[in-house]
Design a protein around this motif. Structure first.
Motif, PDB file in Angstrom:
ATOM      1  N   UNK A  76       1.095  11.581   8.339  1.00  0.00           N
ATOM      2  CA  UNK A  76       0.863  10.998   6.971  1.00  0.00           C
ATOM      3  C   UNK A  76       1.438   9.893   6.410  1.00  0.00           C
ATOM      4  N   UNK A  77       0.477   8.932   5.786  1.00  0.00           N
ATOM      5  CA  UNK A  77       0.917   7.776   5.460  1.00  0.00           C
ATOM      6  C   UNK A  77       0.407   7.428   4.027  1.00  0.00           C
ATOM      7  N   UNK A  78       1.101   6.777   3.320  1.00  0.00           N
ATOM      8  CA  UNK A  78       0.900   6.362   2.059  1.00  0.00           C
ATOM      9  C   UNK A  78       0.452   4.640   1.958  1.00  0.00           C
ATOM     10  N   UNK A  79      -0.814   4.378   1.248  1.00  0.00           N
ATOM     11  CA  UNK A  79      -1.210   3.004   1.231  1.00  0.00           C
ATOM     12  C   UNK A  79      -1.501   2.917  -0.198  1.00  0.00           C
ATOM     13  N   UNK A  80      -1.685   1.597  -0.595  1.00  0.00           N
ATOM     14  CA  UNK A  80      -2.089   0.983  -1.789  1.00  0.00           C
ATOM     15  C   UNK A  80      -3.777   0.766  -1.941  1.00  0.00           C
ATOM     16  N   UNK A  81      -4.308   0.962  -3.124  1.00  0.00           N
ATOM     17  CA  UNK A  81      -5.870   1.066  -3.302  1.00  0.00           C
ATOM     18  C   UNK A  81      -5.934  -0.199  -4.295  1.00  0.00           C
ATOM     19  N   UNK A  82      -6.892  -0.987  -3.754  1.00  0.00           N
ATOM     20  CA  UNK A  82      -7.381  -1.988  -4.721  1.00  0.00           C
ATOM     21  C   UNK A  82      -8.511  -1.711  -5.403  1.00  0.00           C
ATOM     22  N   UNK A  83      -8.001  -1.022  -6.581  1.00  0.00           N
ATOM     23  CA  UNK A  83      -8.921  -0.363  -7.470  1.00  0.00           C
ATOM     24  C   UNK A  83      -8.422  -0.763  -8.939  1.00  0.00           C
ATOM     25  N   UNK A  84      -9.210  -1.187  -9.847  1.00  0.00           N
ATOM     26  CA  UNK A  84      -8.665  -1.374 -11.211  1.00  0.00           C
ATOM     27  C   UNK A  84      -8.427  -0.269 -12.042  1.00  0.00           C
ATOM     28  N   UNK A  85      -8.816   0.849 -11.794  1.00  0.00           N
ATOM     29  CA  UNK A  85      -8.522   2.069 -12.489  1.00  0.00           C
ATOM     30  C   UNK A  85      -7.705   3.122 -11.712  1.00  0.00           C
TER      31      UNK A  85
END
Length: 260
Positions: free
Chosen positions: A96-105
């Protein structure tokens, strides 16, 4: 003797049989039933394949999904919560790994192989620890039930068979039917992940207080005025309906669990 051509009598045009409205409806329903049965059969095959795939194979085959996300999150509040949740022994043994998302919401996703993505607006707007834990536990629920893997398997298999049968050109009505069927399948997955997420939060924290913060935020700020008609083609259940069910589950867990 003079030949006189005989005038032909008017005859019925048998080359264009008329189809009654009743026959048309019957034929259309038959096509829908056949397509639905075909989709269910393909989905069953995809589910069997993905259900029997080992965690090692899943992690190896879908390591590339990390490249579709932003940089990995390895410090901070979200990381600490995620590590605490993903360390639970009842979870499938995935990396399991956690990533950032390039979403505006505010949004979060789970991808095959163990990756979970979360957007910066979500991290900014969800203030409580259990509220953020519920979001992350929900995504871990998708992994636990192999939802993201099954969904990908269904999509690949269904569209590959359609491409073989119908050619490369998409048939609009058939494509729409597949999307609607997949949406219904996804809504069931969302409910399953919701329940798993809340139970995981209860197990880790001993309480689910404030864990519905994100759902309430979505209902209040981002989904105001959504209709039941729109739900027919959406992949998620109505937020208001999710809150009703989850609050009932929250009460049940509070009655049967201990507060920390």
């Amino acid at each position: 003797m003079k030949f006189v051509a005989k005038k032909l009598e008017k005859t019925a045009d048998a080359s264009r049989p008329k189809t009654s409205l009743k026959d048309f409806i019957r034929n259309a329903l038959g096509v829908v039933v056949i397509l639905y049965a075909f989709f269910l059969a393909l989905g069953l095959v995809a589910d069997i394949i993905t259900t029997n795939m080992s965690e090692e194979t899943e992690a190896e085959w879908f390591s590339w999904t990390d490249a579709t996300l932003e940089s990995e999150i390895t410090t901070g509040r979200a990381y600490d919560i995620f590590k605490r949740l993903s360390a639970d022994k009842t979870l499938r043994p995935l990396p399991y790994r956690l990533y950032g998302l390039d979403f505006s919401m505010p949004n979060a996703v789970a991808l095959p192989g163990g990756a979970v993505g979360v957007s910066t607006p979500l991290l900014d707007e969800v203030k409580s620890e259990r509220g953020l834990a519920m979001v992350l536990a929900h995504e871990l629920g998708h992994h636990q039930h192999r939802h993201c893997l099954k969904r990908l398997g269904r999509t690949i298999l269904t569209r590959s068979v359609m491409a073989i049968l119908l050619g490369d050109t998409e048939v609009g009505s058939v494509n729409l039917f597949v999307q609607l069927a997949e949406a219904g399948y996804s809504r069931n997955q969302e409910r399953e992940a919701d329940e798993f997420g809340m139970r995981l939060v209860q197990s880790i924290y001993g309480s689910t207080a404030d864990c519905l913060e994100f759902y309430e935020l979505v209902e209040r700020k981002y989904r105001e005025g959504e209709s039941r008609w729109g739900q027919f083609h959406r992949s998620h259940p109505l937020t208001a309906e999710r809150l009703v069910y989850l609050k009932q589950l929250q009460d049940e867990l509070a009655d049967g669990g201990t507060e920390k």
